[in-house]
Motif scaffolding. Structure first.
Motif, PDB file in Angstrom:
ATOM      1  N   ASP A 144       0.725  -1.152  -0.028  1.00 37.34           N
ATOM      2  CA  ASP A 144       0.000   0.182  -0.095  1.00 37.34           C
ATOM      3  C   ASP A 144       0.967   1.216   0.074  1.00 37.34           C
ATOM      4  O   ASP A 144       1.702   1.175   0.766  1.00 37.34           O
ATOM      5  CB  ASP A 144      -0.827  -0.067   1.212  1.00 37.34           C
ATOM      6  CG  ASP A 144      -2.074  -0.960   1.203  1.00 37.34           C
ATOM      7  OD1 ASP A 144      -3.095  -0.354   1.407  1.00 37.34           O
ATOM      8  OD2 ASP A 144      -1.852  -2.018   1.002  1.00 37.34           O
ATOM      9  N   THR A 145       0.646   2.230  -0.899  1.00 39.96           N
ATOM     10  CA  THR A 145       1.363   3.370  -1.032  1.00 39.96           C
ATOM     11  C   THR A 145       1.041   4.579  -0.199  1.00 39.96           C
ATOM     12  O   THR A 145       1.623   5.672  -0.243  1.00 39.96           O
ATOM     13  CB  THR A 145       1.704   3.855  -2.512  1.00 39.96           C
ATOM     14  OG1 THR A 145       0.489   3.976  -3.003  1.00 39.96           O
ATOM     15  CG2 THR A 145       2.605   2.650  -3.128  1.00 39.96           C
ATOM     16  N   ARG A 146      -0.235   4.648   0.285  1.00 34.65           N
ATOM     17  CA  ARG A 146      -0.885   5.710   1.043  1.00 34.65           C
ATOM     18  C   ARG A 146      -0.927   5.610   2.505  1.00 34.65           C
ATOM     19  O   ARG A 146      -0.107   5.826   3.107  1.00 34.65           O
ATOM     20  CB  ARG A 146      -2.416   6.179   0.394  1.00 34.65           C
ATOM     21  CG  ARG A 146      -2.167   6.390  -1.216  1.00 34.65           C
ATOM     22  CD  ARG A 146      -3.437   6.732  -1.777  1.00 34.65           C
ATOM     23  NE  ARG A 146      -3.313   7.274  -3.251  1.00 34.65           N
ATOM     24  CZ  ARG A 146      -4.293   7.452  -3.947  1.00 34.65           C
ATOM     25  NH1 ARG A 146      -5.463   7.650  -3.521  1.00 34.65           N
ATOM     26  NH2 ARG A 146      -4.062   7.951  -5.148  1.00 34.65           N
ATOM     27  N   ASP A 147      -2.140   5.184   3.056  1.00 34.13           N
ATOM     28  CA  ASP A 147      -2.481   4.998   4.479  1.00 34.13           C
ATOM     29  C   ASP A 147      -1.681   3.817   4.915  1.00 34.13           C
ATOM     30  O   ASP A 147      -2.103   2.607   4.682  1.00 34.13           O
ATOM     31  CB  ASP A 147      -4.051   4.788   4.435  1.00 34.13           C
ATOM     32  CG  ASP A 147      -4.412   4.880   5.838  1.00 34.13           C
ATOM     33  OD1 ASP A 147      -3.566   5.017   6.910  1.00 34.13           O
ATOM     34  OD2 ASP A 147      -5.641   4.907   6.495  1.00 34.13           O
ATOM     35  N   TYR A 165       4.441  -8.228  10.286  1.00 33.56           N
ATOM     36  CA  TYR A 165       4.092  -7.015   9.453  1.00 33.56           C
ATOM     37  C   TYR A 165       5.285  -6.642   8.514  1.00 33.56           C
ATOM     38  O   TYR A 165       6.245  -6.148   9.263  1.00 33.56           O
ATOM     39  CB  TYR A 165       3.285  -6.001  10.031  1.00 33.56           C
ATOM     40  CG  TYR A 165       3.159  -4.820   9.232  1.00 33.56           C
ATOM     41  CD1 TYR A 165       1.890  -4.973   8.394  1.00 33.56           C
ATOM     42  CD2 TYR A 165       3.491  -3.544   9.210  1.00 33.56           C
ATOM     43  CE1 TYR A 165       1.452  -4.058   7.385  1.00 33.56           C
ATOM     44  CE2 TYR A 165       3.372  -2.676   8.480  1.00 33.56           C
ATOM     45  CZ  TYR A 165       2.190  -2.749   7.521  1.00 33.56           C
ATOM     46  OH  TYR A 165       1.711  -1.672   6.643  1.00 33.56           O
ATOM     47  N   PHE A 166       5.201  -6.625   7.189  1.00 32.90           N
ATOM     48  CA  PHE A 166       6.279  -5.901   6.473  1.00 32.90           C
ATOM     49  C   PHE A 166       5.753  -5.109   5.507  1.00 32.90           C
ATOM     50  O   PHE A 166       4.719  -5.507   5.006  1.00 32.90           O
ATOM     51  CB  PHE A 166       7.119  -6.952   5.785  1.00 32.90           C
ATOM     52  CG  PHE A 166       7.965  -8.007   7.022  1.00 32.90           C
ATOM     53  CD1 PHE A 166       8.962  -7.536   7.686  1.00 32.90           C
ATOM     54  CD2 PHE A 166       7.505  -9.321   6.966  1.00 32.90           C
ATOM     55  CE1 PHE A 166       9.431  -8.388   8.385  1.00 32.90           C
ATOM     56  CE2 PHE A 166       7.876 -10.289   7.856  1.00 32.90           C
ATOM     57  CZ  PHE A 166       8.984  -9.741   8.501  1.00 32.90           C
ATOM     58  N   THR A 167       6.500  -4.025   5.093  1.00 29.40           N
ATOM     59  CA  THR A 167       5.824  -2.960   4.171  1.00 29.40           C
ATOM     60  C   THR A 167       6.944  -2.344   3.286  1.00 29.40           C
ATOM     61  O   THR A 167       8.158  -2.378   3.723  1.00 29.40           O
ATOM     62  CB  THR A 167       5.205  -1.918   5.018  1.00 29.40           C
ATOM     63  OG1 THR A 167       4.566  -1.173   4.118  1.00 29.40           O
ATOM     64  CG2 THR A 167       6.150  -1.238   5.947  1.00 29.40           C
ATOM     65  N   ASP A 168       6.484  -2.011   2.022  1.00 29.00           N
ATOM     66  CA  ASP A 168       7.124  -1.166   1.346  1.00 29.00           C
ATOM     67  C   ASP A 168       6.190  -0.095   0.582  1.00 29.00           C
ATOM     68  O   ASP A 168       5.593  -0.564  -0.339  1.00 29.00           O
ATOM     69  CB  ASP A 168       7.851  -2.060   0.348  1.00 29.00           C
ATOM     70  CG  ASP A 168       8.654  -1.515  -0.996  1.00 29.00           C
ATOM     71  OD1 ASP A 168       8.917  -0.059  -0.620  1.00 29.00           O
ATOM     72  OD2 ASP A 168       8.844  -1.752  -1.957  1.00 29.00           O
ATOM     73  N   THR A 169       6.107   0.958   1.072  1.00 28.47           N
ATOM     74  CA  THR A 169       5.292   1.925   0.710  1.00 28.47           C
ATOM     75  C   THR A 169       5.455   2.652  -0.800  1.00 28.47           C
ATOM     76  O   THR A 169       5.065   3.279  -1.448  1.00 28.47           O
ATOM     77  CB  THR A 169       5.367   2.929   1.735  1.00 28.47           C
ATOM     78  OG1 THR A 169       6.536   3.792   2.005  1.00 28.47           O
ATOM     79  CG2 THR A 169       4.586   2.581   2.815  1.00 28.47           C
ATOM     80  N   SER A 170       6.796   2.480  -1.293  1.00 29.66           N
ATOM     81  CA  SER A 170       7.190   2.771  -2.536  1.00 29.66           C
ATOM     82  C   SER A 170       6.719   1.420  -3.552  1.00 29.66           C
ATOM     83  O   SER A 170       6.921   1.736  -5.064  1.00 29.66           O
ATOM     84  CB  SER A 170       8.584   2.873  -2.616  1.00 29.66           C
ATOM     85  OG  SER A 170       9.334   1.697  -2.816  1.00 29.66           O
TER      86      SER A 170
END
Length: 228
Positions: A144-147, A165-170
């Protein structure tokens, strides 16, 4: 009687030629950048890497198990070491795929805007409950790139507490996998061995907690664990 002079062709405006030349140069620069990026990903992915030969042997061995709920798996045929994907954990600390060396990993890319992804997450959570441990982990990376709070809330509300939980907003992890032909849509999952080599890939969701999936993954994890 004097013959009239024939009409002379109007000279091409210099300004227009400069604009055309500029457009060509810009296109060349963009094309060069795109090709350079693709070359970088191919080099980083190291197709034909001899260290990935065991992953190909394993892929061939477990291929008969790719049926039923996991029939959509594409088994690796050419040795391929994945790029060292970079993302962040729940605390914002940087993680890399190489942090899981020595473990079999199911890398999954998902997003809250992707309906099949949301439907697949409970099965991934159950898979981590059944097989997660020192030899295997589901590494589900949200893109997800926003919220940034929305995917966290989705996992919490769904009781999906077995998945880290792992994330890559780019969403660069998606582009990196797309650059080597391993991300064609969402969700995308890649099974890799403890050396970071591809065993199998699937485009789209799967019932990861099904009997078919568990049987295949157990067969993939045991040989990989024994080699370290």
């Amino acid at each position: 009687m004097t013959n009239p002079m024939p009409d002379q062709p109007a000279p091409r405006p210099v300004k227009r030629r400069l604009i055309v030349l500029g457009a060509v140069l810009v296109g060349a620069v963009i094309g060069f950048a795109a090709v350079s990026n693709m070359d970088r990903l191919r080099q980083q992915a190291a197709p034909g890497d001899p260290t990935c030969a065991p992953a190909i042997a394993l892929s061939k061995k477990i291929e008969p198990l790719a049926r039923g709920e996991v029939a959509g798996l594409t088994m690796a045929k050419t040795p391929l070491k994945l790029p060292d994907l970079a993302f962040r954990d729940a605390d914002g600390q940087e993680k890399k795929l190489s942090d899981w060396r020595g473990r079999t990993v199911l890398v999954n890319l998902w997003a809250t805007w992707c309906v099949p992804c949301r439907k697949e997450m409970p099965a991934l959570n159950n898979l981590e409950t059944k097989l997660g441990g020192p030899d295997f982990q589901v590494v589900a990376i949200n893109i997800d790139t926003r919220d940034a709070e929305k995917p966290k809330a989705f996992l919490k509300d769904g009781g999906l507490n077995r998945l880290d939980y792992f994330t890559d907003t780019s969403a660069k992890v998606f582009q990196d996998l797309k650059g080597i032909g391993r991300a064609l849509g969402m969700p995308t999952s890649v099974l890799i061995d403890g050396k970071g080599c591809e065993i199998a890939t699937i485009a789209g969701p799967a019932e990861w907690d099904s009997e078919d999936a568990i049987k295949l993954l157990k067969a993939a994890v045991k040989p990989a664990a024994a080699s370290f």
